[in-house]
Design an enzyme around this catalytic site. Structure first.
Site, PDB file in Angstrom:
ATOM      1  N   CYS A  33       0.813  -1.212   0.000  1.00  0.00           N
ATOM      2  CA  CYS A  33       0.000   0.000   0.000  1.00  0.00           C
ATOM      3  C   CYS A  33       0.845   1.259   0.000  1.00  0.00           C
ATOM      4  O   CYS A  33       0.340   2.350  -0.163  1.00  0.00           O
ATOM      5  CB  CYS A  33      -0.918   0.023   1.207  1.00  0.00           C
ATOM      6  SG  CYS A  33      -2.271  -1.119   0.979  1.00  0.00           S
ATOM      7  N   ASP A  35       2.659   2.309   2.628  1.00  0.00           N
ATOM      8  CA  ASP A  35       2.678   2.910   3.964  1.00  0.00           C
ATOM      9  C   ASP A  35       3.097   1.889   4.995  1.00  0.00           C
ATOM     10  O   ASP A  35       2.425   0.880   5.159  1.00  0.00           O
ATOM     11  CB  ASP A  35       1.265   3.369   4.372  1.00  0.00           C
ATOM     12  CG  ASP A  35       0.938   4.739   3.840  1.00  0.00           C
ATOM     13  OD1 ASP A  35      -0.118   4.873   3.212  1.00  0.00           O
ATOM     14  OD2 ASP A  35       1.741   5.659   4.056  1.00  0.00           O
ATOM     15  N   CYS A  59       4.301   8.639   2.348  1.00  0.00           N
ATOM     16  CA  CYS A  59       4.247   9.962   1.741  1.00  0.00           C
ATOM     17  C   CYS A  59       4.433  11.063   2.788  1.00  0.00           C
ATOM     18  O   CYS A  59       4.636  10.797   3.969  1.00  0.00           O
ATOM     19  CB  CYS A  59       2.919  10.152   1.025  1.00  0.00           C
ATOM     20  SG  CYS A  59       1.511  10.077   2.136  1.00  0.00           S
ATOM     21  N   CYS A 103      -3.778   8.240   6.555  1.00  0.00           N
ATOM     22  CA  CYS A 103      -2.426   8.287   7.132  1.00  0.00           C
ATOM     23  C   CYS A 103      -2.508   8.580   8.622  1.00  0.00           C
ATOM     24  O   CYS A 103      -1.723   8.059   9.410  1.00  0.00           O
ATOM     25  CB  CYS A 103      -1.575   9.364   6.453  1.00  0.00           C
ATOM     26  SG  CYS A 103      -1.245   9.014   4.724  1.00  0.00           S
TER      27      CYS A 103
END
Lengths: 134, 388
Positions: A33, A35, A59, A103
Protein backbone atom coordinates in the site's frame (compact mmCIF):
# COMPACT_ATOMS: atom_id res chain seq x y z
CA UNK A 1 -2.17 20.54 -0.78
CA UNK A 2 -0.52 20.32 2.64
CA UNK A 3 -0.82 22.78 5.52
CA UNK A 4 2.16 24.69 6.85
CA UNK A 5 2.24 22.49 9.92
CA UNK A 6 2.34 19.32 7.84
CA UNK A 7 5.19 20.74 5.80
CA UNK A 8 7.05 21.74 8.97
CA UNK A 9 6.77 18.21 10.36
CA UNK A 10 7.83 16.81 7.03
CA UNK A 11 10.88 19.04 6.82
CA UNK A 12 11.84 18.59 10.47
CA UNK A 13 10.34 15.36 11.72
CA UNK A 14 10.53 14.87 15.47
CA UNK A 15 11.69 11.67 17.17
CA UNK A 16 12.90 9.73 14.15
CA UNK A 17 14.66 6.52 15.08
CA UNK A 18 14.35 3.23 16.89
CA UNK A 19 14.63 2.18 20.51
CA UNK A 20 16.49 -1.05 21.06
CA UNK A 21 14.62 -3.37 23.37
CA UNK A 22 11.80 -0.85 23.62
CA UNK A 23 9.13 -1.28 26.29
CA UNK A 24 6.55 -1.30 23.51
CA UNK A 25 6.79 -1.68 19.75
CA UNK A 26 4.03 -1.44 17.14
CA UNK A 27 3.94 -1.69 13.36
CA UNK A 28 1.13 -1.13 10.85
CA UNK A 29 0.73 -1.04 7.11
CA UNK A 30 2.58 -2.83 4.34
CA UNK A 31 4.81 -2.03 1.35
CA UNK A 32 2.04 -3.01 -1.05
CA UNK A 33 0.00 0.00 0.00
CA UNK A 34 2.98 2.28 0.23
CA UNK A 35 2.68 2.91 3.96
CA UNK A 36 4.55 1.29 6.84
CA UNK A 37 4.78 2.90 10.28
CA UNK A 38 6.69 1.64 13.29
CA UNK A 39 6.51 3.17 16.79
CA UNK A 40 8.78 2.47 19.76
CA UNK A 41 8.00 3.59 23.33
CA UNK A 42 9.88 3.74 26.61
CA UNK A 43 7.65 3.77 29.66
CA UNK A 44 8.66 4.50 33.29
CA UNK A 45 7.30 3.03 36.53
CA UNK A 46 4.53 5.62 36.63
CA UNK A 47 3.27 4.50 33.23
CA UNK A 48 4.57 7.69 31.69
CA UNK A 49 5.96 7.63 28.13
CA UNK A 50 9.47 8.93 28.60
CA UNK A 51 10.71 8.32 25.09
CA UNK A 52 9.11 7.61 21.75
CA UNK A 53 10.60 7.07 18.29
CA UNK A 54 9.16 6.34 14.87
CA UNK A 55 10.17 5.01 11.48
CA UNK A 56 7.94 5.52 8.44
CA UNK A 57 7.92 4.43 4.81
CA UNK A 58 5.30 6.63 3.17
CA UNK A 59 4.25 9.96 1.74
CA UNK A 60 4.48 13.47 3.23
CA UNK A 61 1.33 13.02 5.27
CA UNK A 62 2.52 9.68 6.61
CA UNK A 63 5.77 11.20 7.84
CA UNK A 64 4.07 14.28 9.28
CA UNK A 65 1.38 12.31 11.12
CA UNK A 66 3.98 9.98 12.61
CA UNK A 67 6.07 12.91 13.75
CA UNK A 68 3.24 14.83 15.37
CA UNK A 69 1.89 11.72 17.04
CA UNK A 70 5.18 11.26 18.86
CA UNK A 71 5.16 14.92 19.84
CA UNK A 72 1.62 14.67 21.21
CA UNK A 73 2.17 11.70 23.50
CA UNK A 74 5.69 12.12 24.85
CA UNK A 75 5.47 12.82 28.55
CA UNK A 76 1.87 11.57 28.73
CA UNK A 77 0.73 8.52 30.62
CA UNK A 78 -0.25 5.36 28.82
CA UNK A 79 -3.90 6.01 29.70
CA UNK A 80 -3.76 9.49 28.21
CA UNK A 81 -1.88 8.33 25.12
CA UNK A 82 -4.46 5.61 24.49
CA UNK A 83 -7.07 8.32 23.97
CA UNK A 84 -5.27 9.85 20.99
CA UNK A 85 -7.56 9.68 17.99
CA UNK A 86 -6.78 10.08 14.30
CA UNK A 87 -9.04 13.12 14.21
CA UNK A 88 -6.92 14.76 16.87
CA UNK A 89 -3.75 13.97 14.89
CA UNK A 90 -5.22 15.53 11.74
CA UNK A 91 -6.52 18.51 13.68
CA UNK A 92 -3.14 19.22 15.29
CA UNK A 93 -1.66 19.29 11.80
CA UNK A 94 -4.15 21.90 10.67
CA UNK A 95 -6.13 19.37 8.72
CA UNK A 96 -5.28 16.86 6.02
CA UNK A 97 -6.61 16.46 2.48
CA UNK A 98 -9.49 13.92 2.58
CA UNK A 99 -7.51 11.41 0.54
CA UNK A 100 -4.74 11.53 3.19
CA UNK A 101 -6.89 11.02 6.27
CA UNK A 102 -6.04 7.34 6.37
CA UNK A 103 -2.43 8.29 7.13
CA UNK A 104 -3.60 9.75 10.43
CA UNK A 105 -5.36 6.45 11.13
CA UNK A 106 -2.13 4.59 10.62
CA UNK A 107 -0.17 6.79 13.02
CA UNK A 108 -2.77 6.45 15.78
CA UNK A 109 -2.93 2.69 15.17
CA UNK A 110 0.84 2.25 15.26
CA UNK A 111 0.90 4.00 18.63
CA UNK A 112 -1.95 1.83 19.95
CA UNK A 113 -0.07 -1.25 18.87
CA UNK A 114 3.04 -0.10 20.72
CA UNK A 115 0.95 0.60 23.82
CA UNK A 116 -0.75 -2.77 23.65
CA UNK A 117 2.61 -4.40 23.18
CA UNK A 118 3.78 -2.72 26.37
CA UNK A 119 0.63 -3.77 28.20
CA UNK A 120 1.05 -7.31 26.94
CA UNK A 121 -2.22 -7.22 25.07
CA UNK A 122 -2.56 -8.98 21.74
CA UNK A 123 -3.83 -6.51 19.20
CA UNK A 124 -6.49 -7.79 16.88
CA UNK A 125 -5.77 -7.52 13.21
CA UNK A 126 -7.43 -4.37 12.01
CA UNK A 127 -8.56 -3.32 8.58
CA UNK A 128 -5.37 -1.34 8.30
CA UNK A 129 -3.34 -4.55 8.20
CA UNK A 130 -5.20 -5.71 5.19
CA UNK A 131 -5.31 -2.08 4.18
CA UNK A 132 -8.52 -2.17 2.25
CA UNK A 133 -8.96 1.28 0.85
CA UNK A 134 -12.64 2.07 0.95
CA UNK B 1 16.01 29.96 -5.69
CA UNK B 2 16.41 28.84 -9.28
CA UNK B 3 13.76 26.34 -10.18
CA UNK B 4 14.48 23.27 -12.27
CA UNK B 5 11.77 21.67 -14.36
CA UNK B 6 12.21 17.98 -15.11
CA UNK B 7 8.66 16.91 -15.83
CA UNK B 8 8.56 17.37 -19.61
CA UNK B 9 6.69 14.13 -20.11
CA UNK B 10 3.81 15.73 -18.23
CA UNK B 11 3.96 18.93 -20.26
CA UNK B 12 6.41 21.42 -21.75
CA UNK B 13 6.54 25.22 -21.82
CA UNK B 14 5.26 26.77 -25.03
CA UNK B 15 8.17 27.94 -27.18
CA UNK B 16 8.12 31.78 -27.37
CA UNK B 17 8.26 31.47 -31.17
CA UNK B 18 5.12 29.36 -31.06
CA UNK B 19 3.37 31.94 -28.90
CA UNK B 20 4.37 34.69 -31.31
CA UNK B 21 3.02 32.70 -34.24
CA UNK B 22 -0.30 32.23 -32.41
CA UNK B 23 -0.77 35.80 -31.24
CA UNK B 24 -2.31 37.37 -34.39
CA UNK B 25 -5.00 34.71 -34.48
CA UNK B 26 -6.92 35.90 -31.47
CA UNK B 27 -7.80 39.52 -32.21
CA UNK B 28 -6.35 40.27 -35.62
CA UNK B 29 -6.89 37.30 -37.89
CA UNK B 30 -10.00 36.10 -36.12
CA UNK B 31 -12.27 34.93 -38.88
CA UNK B 32 -14.07 31.60 -38.88
CA UNK B 33 -12.16 29.44 -41.38
CA UNK B 34 -15.47 28.26 -42.87
CA UNK B 35 -16.56 31.80 -43.75
CA UNK B 36 -16.57 32.87 -47.37
CA UNK B 37 -15.13 36.36 -46.82
CA UNK B 38 -11.50 37.46 -46.49
CA UNK B 39 -11.49 37.13 -42.71
CA UNK B 40 -12.38 33.46 -43.09
CA UNK B 41 -9.99 32.93 -45.97
CA UNK B 42 -7.05 34.29 -43.98
CA UNK B 43 -7.81 32.00 -41.07
CA UNK B 44 -8.26 29.06 -43.41
CA UNK B 45 -4.91 29.74 -45.00
CA UNK B 46 -3.24 29.57 -41.60
CA UNK B 47 -4.70 26.22 -40.70
CA UNK B 48 -3.80 24.80 -44.10
CA UNK B 49 -0.21 25.79 -43.51
CA UNK B 50 -0.26 24.30 -40.02
CA UNK B 51 -1.72 21.09 -41.37
CA UNK B 52 1.10 20.76 -43.87
CA UNK B 53 3.69 21.35 -41.15
CA UNK B 54 2.21 18.64 -38.95
CA UNK B 55 1.97 16.23 -41.90
CA UNK B 56 5.54 17.01 -42.85
CA UNK B 57 6.80 16.23 -39.35
CA UNK B 58 5.45 12.68 -39.51
CA UNK B 59 5.82 11.95 -43.23
CA UNK B 60 2.12 12.11 -44.00
CA UNK B 61 -0.09 14.13 -46.35
CA UNK B 62 -2.07 17.14 -45.18
CA UNK B 63 -5.42 15.56 -45.91
CA UNK B 64 -4.57 12.71 -43.58
CA UNK B 65 -4.33 15.00 -40.55
CA UNK B 66 -7.37 15.76 -38.35
CA UNK B 67 -6.89 18.34 -35.62
CA UNK B 68 -8.22 17.31 -32.22
CA UNK B 69 -8.12 18.66 -28.67
CA UNK B 70 -5.09 16.57 -27.85
CA UNK B 71 -3.66 13.09 -27.39
CA UNK B 72 -6.53 11.75 -25.30
CA UNK B 73 -9.13 12.74 -27.87
CA UNK B 74 -7.01 11.36 -30.71
CA UNK B 75 -6.71 8.03 -28.88
CA UNK B 76 -10.43 7.89 -28.15
CA UNK B 77 -11.33 8.87 -31.72
CA UNK B 78 -9.00 6.27 -33.23
CA UNK B 79 -10.04 3.38 -31.00
CA UNK B 80 -13.76 3.98 -30.70
CA UNK B 81 -14.05 5.26 -34.28
CA UNK B 82 -12.45 2.17 -35.80
CA UNK B 83 -14.29 -0.17 -33.42
CA UNK B 84 -17.64 1.26 -34.44
CA UNK B 85 -16.77 1.26 -38.12
CA UNK B 86 -15.56 -2.34 -38.22
CA UNK B 87 -17.71 -4.04 -35.59
CA UNK B 88 -19.53 -6.11 -38.18
CA UNK B 89 -16.19 -7.59 -39.23
CA UNK B 90 -15.08 -8.44 -35.73
CA UNK B 91 -14.95 -7.30 -32.14
CA UNK B 92 -11.45 -8.16 -30.95
CA UNK B 93 -8.79 -5.56 -30.17
CA UNK B 94 -5.17 -6.08 -29.16
CA UNK B 95 -3.32 -3.54 -27.04
CA UNK B 96 -0.59 -3.58 -24.39
CA UNK B 97 -0.59 -3.47 -20.60
CA UNK B 98 1.53 -0.31 -20.54
CA UNK B 99 -0.64 2.01 -22.62
CA UNK B 100 -1.69 5.45 -21.45
CA UNK B 101 -5.01 5.53 -19.59
CA UNK B 102 -6.66 7.15 -22.61
CA UNK B 103 -6.07 3.96 -24.59
CA UNK B 104 -6.70 1.53 -21.73
CA UNK B 105 -9.93 3.11 -20.59
CA UNK B 106 -11.23 3.49 -24.14
CA UNK B 107 -10.61 -0.25 -24.60
CA UNK B 108 -12.24 -1.03 -21.25
CA UNK B 109 -15.24 1.04 -22.28
CA UNK B 110 -15.58 -1.03 -25.46
CA UNK B 111 -15.35 -4.22 -23.40
CA UNK B 112 -17.86 -3.14 -20.77
CA UNK B 113 -20.38 -1.27 -22.88
CA UNK B 114 -19.95 -2.43 -26.45
CA UNK B 115 -19.30 -6.12 -26.02
CA UNK B 116 -15.77 -6.04 -27.41
CA UNK B 117 -13.03 -8.45 -26.45
CA UNK B 118 -9.65 -6.93 -25.67
CA UNK B 119 -6.29 -8.65 -25.29
CA UNK B 120 -3.77 -6.72 -23.18
CA UNK B 121 -0.32 -7.93 -24.20
CA UNK B 122 2.08 -8.36 -21.31
CA UNK B 123 5.50 -6.76 -21.32
CA UNK B 124 8.89 -7.96 -20.15
CA UNK B 125 10.84 -6.35 -17.30
CA UNK B 126 12.07 -3.60 -19.65
CA UNK B 127 8.51 -2.76 -20.60
CA UNK B 128 8.78 -4.19 -24.12
CA UNK B 129 6.06 -6.27 -25.78
CA UNK B 130 6.89 -9.58 -27.40
CA UNK B 131 6.17 -9.79 -31.14
CA UNK B 132 5.50 -13.53 -30.88
CA UNK B 133 2.82 -12.82 -28.26
CA UNK B 134 1.25 -10.36 -30.64
CA UNK B 135 1.13 -12.93 -33.46
CA UNK B 136 -0.38 -15.48 -31.10
CA UNK B 137 -3.05 -13.06 -29.99
CA UNK B 138 -4.32 -12.34 -33.49
CA UNK B 139 -7.68 -13.94 -34.26
CA UNK B 140 -10.10 -14.08 -37.16
CA UNK B 141 -12.13 -11.34 -35.57
CA UNK B 142 -9.28 -8.98 -34.65
CA UNK B 143 -10.02 -5.56 -36.14
CA UNK B 144 -7.54 -3.27 -34.39
CA UNK B 145 -4.08 -3.29 -32.86
CA UNK B 146 -3.18 -0.28 -30.74
CA UNK B 147 0.32 -0.07 -29.25
CA UNK B 148 2.04 3.12 -28.09
CA UNK B 149 5.24 4.27 -29.78
CA UNK B 150 7.04 5.29 -26.59
CA UNK B 151 6.00 5.06 -22.98
CA UNK B 152 5.43 8.19 -20.89
CA UNK B 153 6.35 6.57 -17.58
CA UNK B 154 9.59 4.68 -18.22
CA UNK B 155 10.54 5.71 -21.76
CA UNK B 156 10.66 2.33 -23.52
CA UNK B 157 10.24 2.55 -27.30
CA UNK B 158 8.18 -0.30 -28.79
CA UNK B 159 9.08 -2.09 -32.08
CA UNK B 160 6.41 -0.19 -34.01
CA UNK B 161 7.68 -0.87 -37.53
CA UNK B 162 7.74 -4.62 -36.82
CA UNK B 163 4.25 -4.46 -35.34
CA UNK B 164 3.21 -2.54 -38.45
CA UNK B 165 4.52 -5.35 -40.62
CA UNK B 166 2.55 -7.93 -38.69
CA UNK B 167 -0.59 -5.81 -38.83
CA UNK B 168 -0.18 -5.29 -42.57
CA UNK B 169 0.33 -9.01 -43.11
CA UNK B 170 -2.90 -9.81 -41.34
CA UNK B 171 -4.73 -6.80 -42.77
CA UNK B 172 -5.53 -5.44 -39.34
CA UNK B 173 -5.86 -1.71 -38.69
CA UNK B 174 -2.91 -0.45 -36.63
CA UNK B 175 -3.01 2.62 -34.36
CA UNK B 176 -0.15 3.98 -32.31
CA UNK B 177 -0.32 6.53 -29.52
CA UNK B 178 2.81 8.51 -30.39
CA UNK B 179 2.14 11.37 -27.99
CA UNK B 180 5.50 11.04 -26.21
CA UNK B 181 7.39 10.37 -29.44
CA UNK B 182 6.31 12.99 -31.97
CA UNK B 183 8.47 16.08 -31.72
CA UNK B 184 11.02 14.20 -29.63
CA UNK B 185 12.25 11.37 -31.84
CA UNK B 186 11.86 10.87 -35.61
CA UNK B 187 8.44 9.47 -36.45
CA UNK B 188 7.53 8.49 -40.01
CA UNK B 189 4.13 6.95 -40.60
CA UNK B 190 5.23 5.13 -43.76
CA UNK B 191 8.21 3.58 -42.02
CA UNK B 192 6.14 2.58 -39.03
CA UNK B 193 3.33 1.25 -41.22
CA UNK B 194 0.65 2.73 -39.00
CA UNK B 195 -2.88 3.44 -40.15
CA UNK B 196 -3.56 5.87 -37.31
CA UNK B 197 -1.28 7.89 -35.08
CA UNK B 198 -1.98 10.23 -32.13
CA UNK B 199 0.08 13.28 -31.29
CA UNK B 200 -0.20 16.21 -28.88
CA UNK B 201 1.23 19.73 -29.10
CA UNK B 202 2.02 20.36 -25.46
CA UNK B 203 4.53 17.52 -25.37
CA UNK B 204 6.87 19.32 -27.76
CA UNK B 205 6.61 22.97 -26.73
CA UNK B 206 3.27 23.67 -28.38
CA UNK B 207 0.17 24.90 -26.52
CA UNK B 208 -2.08 22.70 -24.44
CA UNK B 209 -5.49 21.70 -25.78
CA UNK B 210 -4.52 20.79 -29.34
CA UNK B 211 -3.28 17.67 -31.03
CA UNK B 212 -3.92 15.60 -34.12
CA UNK B 213 -4.87 12.19 -35.36
CA UNK B 214 -3.19 10.89 -38.49
CA UNK B 215 -5.67 8.78 -40.47
CA UNK B 216 -4.16 6.97 -43.44
CA UNK B 217 -6.18 7.47 -46.55
CA UNK B 218 -8.74 4.70 -46.95
CA UNK B 219 -8.99 3.84 -43.24
CA UNK B 220 -12.57 3.19 -42.18
CA UNK B 221 -13.41 5.19 -39.08
CA UNK B 222 -16.64 6.58 -37.59
CA UNK B 223 -16.73 10.13 -36.46
CA UNK B 224 -17.67 11.30 -32.99
CA UNK B 225 -18.35 14.99 -33.48
CA UNK B 226 -21.41 15.55 -35.66
CA UNK B 227 -22.29 19.02 -36.88
CA UNK B 228 -20.57 21.15 -39.49
CA UNK B 229 -18.32 19.82 -42.21
CA UNK B 230 -14.96 20.87 -40.78
CA UNK B 231 -11.86 18.65 -41.04
CA UNK B 232 -13.14 17.08 -44.23
CA UNK B 233 -16.35 16.15 -42.49
CA UNK B 234 -14.54 14.13 -39.86
CA UNK B 235 -14.69 16.42 -36.84
CA UNK B 236 -17.34 19.10 -36.63
CA UNK B 237 -16.67 22.30 -34.67
CA UNK B 238 -15.23 25.67 -35.49
CA UNK B 239 -11.50 25.18 -35.63
CA UNK B 240 -9.29 26.30 -32.75
CA UNK B 241 -7.28 28.50 -35.06
CA UNK B 242 -4.72 29.83 -32.57
CA UNK B 243 -4.19 26.32 -31.21
CA UNK B 244 -3.79 24.85 -34.68
CA UNK B 245 -1.35 27.57 -35.67
CA UNK B 246 0.59 26.85 -32.48
CA UNK B 247 0.71 23.14 -33.21
CA UNK B 248 1.83 23.85 -36.76
CA UNK B 249 4.62 26.13 -35.60
CA UNK B 250 5.73 23.66 -32.94
CA UNK B 251 5.82 20.97 -35.62
CA UNK B 252 7.85 23.19 -37.95
CA UNK B 253 10.37 23.90 -35.19
CA UNK B 254 10.51 20.24 -34.15
CA UNK B 255 11.21 19.08 -37.68
CA UNK B 256 14.35 21.16 -37.61
CA UNK B 257 15.35 20.65 -34.00
CA UNK B 258 14.66 16.97 -33.34
CA UNK B 259 18.07 15.67 -34.46
CA UNK B 260 20.09 18.10 -32.32
CA UNK B 261 17.58 18.01 -29.47
CA UNK B 262 17.82 14.22 -29.34
CA UNK B 263 21.59 14.35 -29.17
CA UNK B 264 21.64 16.94 -26.44
CA UNK B 265 18.99 15.26 -24.34
CA UNK B 266 20.53 11.82 -24.68
CA UNK B 267 23.76 13.23 -23.29
CA UNK B 268 22.00 14.88 -20.36
CA UNK B 269 19.87 11.82 -19.75
CA UNK B 270 22.84 9.50 -19.69
CA UNK B 271 24.76 11.81 -17.37
CA UNK B 272 21.81 11.91 -15.01
CA UNK B 273 21.43 8.13 -15.09
CA UNK B 274 25.15 7.57 -14.50
CA UNK B 275 25.24 10.18 -11.73
CA UNK B 276 22.39 8.56 -9.86
CA UNK B 277 23.71 5.03 -10.28
CA UNK B 278 27.14 6.09 -9.09
CA UNK B 279 26.08 8.03 -6.05
CA UNK B 280 23.07 6.15 -4.71
CA UNK B 281 22.95 2.46 -3.99
CA UNK B 282 19.94 0.15 -4.20
CA UNK B 283 18.44 1.90 -7.22
CA UNK B 284 16.91 0.35 -10.31
CA UNK B 285 16.60 1.99 -13.72
CA UNK B 286 13.11 1.33 -15.03
CA UNK B 287 12.58 0.79 -18.75
CA UNK B 288 14.85 -0.36 -21.55
CA UNK B 289 18.35 1.04 -21.29
CA UNK B 290 18.91 1.58 -25.01
CA UNK B 291 15.50 1.60 -26.69
CA UNK B 292 14.50 4.51 -24.57
CA UNK B 293 13.24 8.06 -25.09
CA UNK B 294 16.23 10.42 -25.13
CA UNK B 295 14.72 12.51 -22.34
CA UNK B 296 13.41 9.91 -19.90
CA UNK B 297 15.01 8.91 -16.60
CA UNK B 298 13.01 6.66 -14.29
CA UNK B 299 14.44 5.05 -11.20
CA UNK B 300 13.05 3.02 -8.37
CA UNK B 301 14.75 4.23 -5.22
CA UNK B 302 14.29 1.37 -2.85
CA UNK B 303 12.91 1.59 0.69
CA UNK B 304 11.37 5.03 0.32
CA UNK B 305 8.16 6.43 -1.15
CA UNK B 306 7.65 8.59 -4.26
CA UNK B 307 5.63 11.51 -2.94
CA UNK B 308 8.03 12.21 -0.13
CA UNK B 309 10.89 12.17 -2.67
CA UNK B 310 9.01 14.70 -4.82
CA UNK B 311 8.34 16.90 -1.80
CA UNK B 312 12.01 17.05 -0.88
CA UNK B 313 12.96 17.77 -4.50
CA UNK B 314 10.29 20.45 -4.60
CA UNK B 315 11.86 22.04 -1.53
CA UNK B 316 15.04 22.34 -3.63
CA UNK B 317 13.04 23.87 -6.47
CA UNK B 318 13.18 20.72 -8.59
CA UNK B 319 10.02 19.46 -10.31
CA UNK B 320 9.66 15.79 -11.17
CA UNK B 321 7.02 13.09 -10.95
CA UNK B 322 6.55 9.61 -9.51
CA UNK B 323 4.64 6.42 -10.11
CA UNK B 324 3.58 6.07 -6.50
CA UNK B 325 -0.08 5.73 -5.60
CA UNK B 326 0.05 8.75 -3.32
CA UNK B 327 0.99 11.04 -6.19
CA UNK B 328 -1.75 9.82 -8.51
CA UNK B 329 -4.58 9.73 -6.03
CA UNK B 330 -5.25 6.13 -6.91
CA UNK B 331 -4.93 3.01 -4.81
CA UNK B 332 -2.23 1.32 -6.82
CA UNK B 333 1.10 2.58 -8.04
CA UNK B 334 1.70 3.00 -11.77
CA UNK B 335 0.14 0.21 -13.82
CA UNK B 336 3.11 0.49 -16.16
CA UNK B 337 5.65 -0.32 -13.47
CA UNK B 338 3.50 -3.15 -12.13
CA UNK B 339 3.17 -4.59 -15.64
CA UNK B 340 6.98 -4.67 -15.82
CA UNK B 341 7.05 -6.92 -12.78
CA UNK B 342 8.01 -4.42 -10.10
CA UNK B 343 6.55 -5.17 -6.69
CA UNK B 344 4.16 -2.58 -5.29
CA UNK B 345 6.66 -1.43 -2.71
CA UNK B 346 9.37 -0.82 -5.31
CA UNK B 347 6.90 0.84 -7.71
CA UNK B 348 5.80 3.22 -4.93
CA UNK B 349 9.39 4.41 -4.70
CA UNK B 350 9.78 5.45 -8.31
CA UNK B 351 11.03 8.81 -9.51
CA UNK B 352 10.62 10.08 -13.06
CA UNK B 353 12.85 12.91 -14.29
CA UNK B 354 11.90 13.84 -17.86
CA UNK B 355 14.06 16.40 -19.64
CA UNK B 356 13.09 19.04 -22.15
CA UNK B 357 14.93 21.20 -24.65
CA UNK B 358 15.50 23.99 -22.12
CA UNK B 359 17.23 21.84 -19.48
CA UNK B 360 20.96 22.44 -19.01
CA UNK B 361 23.91 20.39 -17.85
CA UNK B 362 24.16 22.59 -14.76
CA UNK B 363 20.62 21.56 -13.85
CA UNK B 364 21.48 17.91 -14.27
CA UNK B 365 24.53 18.42 -12.06
CA UNK B 366 22.37 20.04 -9.39
CA UNK B 367 19.96 17.12 -9.31
CA UNK B 368 22.85 14.65 -9.08
CA UNK B 369 24.15 16.74 -6.19
CA UNK B 370 21.00 16.92 -4.10
CA UNK B 371 19.29 13.60 -4.74
CA UNK B 372 21.68 11.37 -2.75
CA UNK B 373 21.12 13.34 0.45
CA UNK B 374 17.36 13.33 -0.08
CA UNK B 375 17.41 9.56 -0.45
CA UNK B 376 19.65 9.22 2.59
CA UNK B 377 17.32 11.36 4.74
CA UNK B 378 14.25 9.38 3.75
CA UNK B 379 16.00 6.04 4.16
CA UNK B 380 17.08 7.07 7.67
CA UNK B 381 13.37 7.35 8.47
CA UNK B 382 12.38 4.13 6.76
CA UNK B 383 11.52 1.02 8.78
CA UNK B 384 12.48 -1.22 5.87
CA UNK B 385 15.96 0.12 5.15
CA UNK B 386 18.83 -1.62 6.85
CA UNK B 387 22.09 0.21 6.38
CA UNK B 388 24.72 -2.35 5.60
Amino acid sequence: MYSEKVMEHFKNPRNVGEIECADGEGEVGNAKCGDIMKMFIEVDDNDKITDIKFKTFGCGAAIATSSITTELVIGKTIEEAKELSNEEVAEELGGLPPVKMHCSNLAADALKRAINDYLGIETEETDEDHHHHE
Amino acid sequence: MDKIYMDSSATTPTDPKVLEAMRPYFSDIYGNPSSFHSYGRDAKKAIMEARDNVADLIGARGKEIVFTSGGTESDNYAIKGVAEALKEQGKHIITSAVEHHAVLHACEYLEDERDFDVTYLEVDETGMIDLADLEDAIREDTILITIMTANNEMGTIQPIAEIGEIAEEHEIVFHSDAVQAVGNIPVDVEELKVDLLSLSAHKFNGPKGIGALYIKQGTKINKFMHGGAQERNRRATTENVPGIVGLGKAAEIAKEEVPTKMKKLKKLRDKLIAGIEERIDEVKLNGHREKRLPNNVNFSLKYIEGESILMKLDMEGIAASSGSACTSGSLDPSHVLLAMGLSHGVAHGSLRLSLGKYNTEAEVDKVIEVLPEIVEDLRAMSPIYNKK
